[in-house]
Design a protein around this motif. Structure first.
Motif, PDB file in Angstrom:
ATOM      1  N   GLN A  76      17.581   3.766 -16.781  1.00  0.00           N
ATOM      2  CA  GLN A  76      17.817   3.834 -15.338  1.00  0.00           C
ATOM      3  C   GLN A  76      17.848   5.262 -14.809  1.00  0.00           C
ATOM      4  N   THR A  77      17.182   6.175 -15.507  1.00  0.00           N
ATOM      5  CA  THR A  77      16.966   7.512 -14.957  1.00  0.00           C
ATOM      6  C   THR A  77      15.897   7.420 -13.872  1.00  0.00           C
ATOM      7  N   THR A  78      16.157   8.048 -12.738  1.00  0.00           N
ATOM      8  CA  THR A  78      15.247   7.941 -11.602  1.00  0.00           C
ATOM      9  C   THR A  78      14.710   9.311 -11.219  1.00  0.00           C
ATOM     10  N   THR A  79      13.384   9.376 -11.048  1.00  0.00           N
ATOM     11  CA  THR A  79      12.750  10.636 -10.671  1.00  0.00           C
ATOM     12  C   THR A  79      11.721  10.385  -9.573  1.00  0.00           C
ATOM     13  N   ASP A 139       0.795  -1.226   0.000  1.00  0.00           N
ATOM     14  CA  ASP A 139       0.000   0.000   0.000  1.00  0.00           C
ATOM     15  C   ASP A 139       0.828   1.277   0.000  1.00  0.00           C
ATOM     16  N   THR A 140       2.155   1.152   0.098  1.00  0.00           N
ATOM     17  CA  THR A 140       3.002   2.350   0.094  1.00  0.00           C
ATOM     18  C   THR A 140       3.044   2.958  -1.300  1.00  0.00           C
ATOM     19  N   ALA A 141       2.761   4.244  -1.395  1.00  0.00           N
ATOM     20  CA  ALA A 141       2.766   4.927  -2.694  1.00  0.00           C
ATOM     21  C   ALA A 141       4.202   5.098  -3.189  1.00  0.00           C
ATOM     22  N   PRO A 142       4.435   4.978  -4.497  1.00  0.00           N
ATOM     23  CA  PRO A 142       5.794   5.119  -5.034  1.00  0.00           C
ATOM     24  C   PRO A 142       6.423   6.468  -4.699  1.00  0.00           C
ATOM     25  N   GLN A 143       7.672   6.414  -4.260  1.00  0.00           N
ATOM     26  CA  GLN A 143       8.450   7.619  -3.983  1.00  0.00           C
ATOM     27  C   GLN A 143       9.432   7.913  -5.103  1.00  0.00           C
ATOM     28  N   ALA A 144       9.772   6.858  -5.876  1.00  0.00           N
ATOM     29  CA  ALA A 144      10.735   7.003  -6.964  1.00  0.00           C
ATOM     30  C   ALA A 144      10.275   6.162  -8.138  1.00  0.00           C
ATOM     31  N   ILE A 145      10.547   6.645  -9.340  1.00  0.00           N
ATOM     32  CA  ILE A 145      10.206   5.932 -10.567  1.00  0.00           C
ATOM     33  C   ILE A 145      11.483   5.730 -11.365  1.00  0.00           C
ATOM     34  N   VAL A 146      11.750   4.486 -11.741  1.00  0.00           N
ATOM     35  CA  VAL A 146      12.922   4.153 -12.555  1.00  0.00           C
ATOM     36  C   VAL A 146      12.463   4.057 -14.011  1.00  0.00           C
TER      37      VAL A 146
END
Length: 327
Positions: A91-94, A80-87
């Protein structure tokens, strides 16, 4: 070489992405890199793999997850934890809002996250480029396969973890080979389970196993079911019936799939001409291979070699014409 050995020969990392993630809860990573294959090892703590279209799977310390792309998924401390980072691809991460995190979360050599001593530690190895992994291997895998720690040699895991934190000459090549070894070991362990494809267990059958090896070792032979049965020493009807029962498709249909899959791998993995590949896999000319290849996969051999479109073995069934002309 049997089909399993040939499949396991598929992973050939070239500049693969290897990274340690060190995290304190709550944490959640959205993986949308479109990579064809990835390995995730939980080296400390626990994690959840949350596919978009399947139930979440919990990974305990030591677990190894094999993830077949390109579909996105989430790795989190809790489903249930909402995403904090998107790969993203490359492999660029935001953050979900688009803010770059590569430097913000940088911790050390090939390490990133929220805390160097985080409660959870993950090791991720990603094959980023289609073609570094056999398409046949990808088609044989489920979207997610999970192994317990004791099913994979802990020495391989430990070595990859140790080497991932070093920065020495040739380190990228060393990590590529270690990732290949870990991937092969994990795949071999997974294929040994009951969930393996039907053909895997068919090798243990004296009749069908011999027939499979004859087809795979000699794809250029102009096989008929009668010829294959004679080579095995059984009747045509007996071979056709048992082969279909154990493998899930008739002998010549299997041969067609094997020939075209081998052609797909040779197109990506060698510089051989299409004409030469056609002869190797049992098609007399490049034209006949090209016609069968396009019916099966929807693209030409040349387009596949150039990587203009990935092969998806689930999109199109084997065309009847392919089966009729395969032998």
């Amino acid at each position: 070489m049997d089909a399993l050995a040939d499949l396991l020969d598929g992973p050939r990392a070239r500049g693969a992405f290897v990274m340690r993630s060190l995290l304190d809860p709550p944490w959640s990573l959205r993986i949308a890199d479109q990579a064809p294959l990835a390995m995730v090892v939980v080296t400390r703590g626990s994690a959840w793999i949350v596919p978009d279209d399947a139930e979440p799977t919990r990974l305990e310390a030591g677990a190894v997850a094999i993830l077949r792309g390109p579909d996105a998924y989430t790795v989190a401390d809790d489903p249930d934890t909402a995403p904090q980072a998107i790969v993203h691809p490359g492999q660029t991460t935001t953050t979900p809002d688009g803010e770059l995190l590569c430097e913000t979360w940088d911790l050390d050599v090939r390490s990133w996250g929220t805390n160097p001593d985080g409660a959870t530690a993950l090791l991720t190895g990603t094959y980023e480029v289609a073609g570094t992994v056999s398409e046949r291997l990808l088609r044989a895998l489920p979207p997610l396969a999970v192994l317990d720690g004791h099913e994979v040699d802990e020495r391989l895991l430990g070595l990859l973890v140790d080497e991932s934190g070093r920065d020495a000459p040739g380190q990228s090549a060393l990590l590529d080979r270690l990732l290949d070894l870990l991937t092969i070991a994990a795949l071999r362990a997974w294929f040994a389970r009951e969930r393996a494809p039907r053909w895997y267990h068919a090798y243990a059958d004296p009749m069908v196993g011999q027939a499979l090896r004859l087809l795979e070792h000699n794809p250029a032979t102009d096989w008929t079911v009668a010829d294959l049965a004679a080579a095995v020493g059984v009747s045509r009807a007996a071979l056709a019936r048992r082969f279909t029962d154990l493998v899930g498709e008739p002998p010549i249909a299997y041969l067609t799939e094997w020939r075209l899959a081998r052609a797909a791998d040779l197109l990506r993995g060698t510089d051989a001409t299409v004409e030469s590949i056609a002869r190797q896999v049992g098609y007399g000319t490049a034209f006949s291979l090209g016609a069968a290849f396009k019916r099966r996969y929807g693209i030409s051999p040349g387009a596949h070699r150039r990587g203009t479109s990935p092969i998806n073995g689930d999109e199109q069934p084997i065309a009847e014409a392919d089966v009729d002309t395969a032998g």
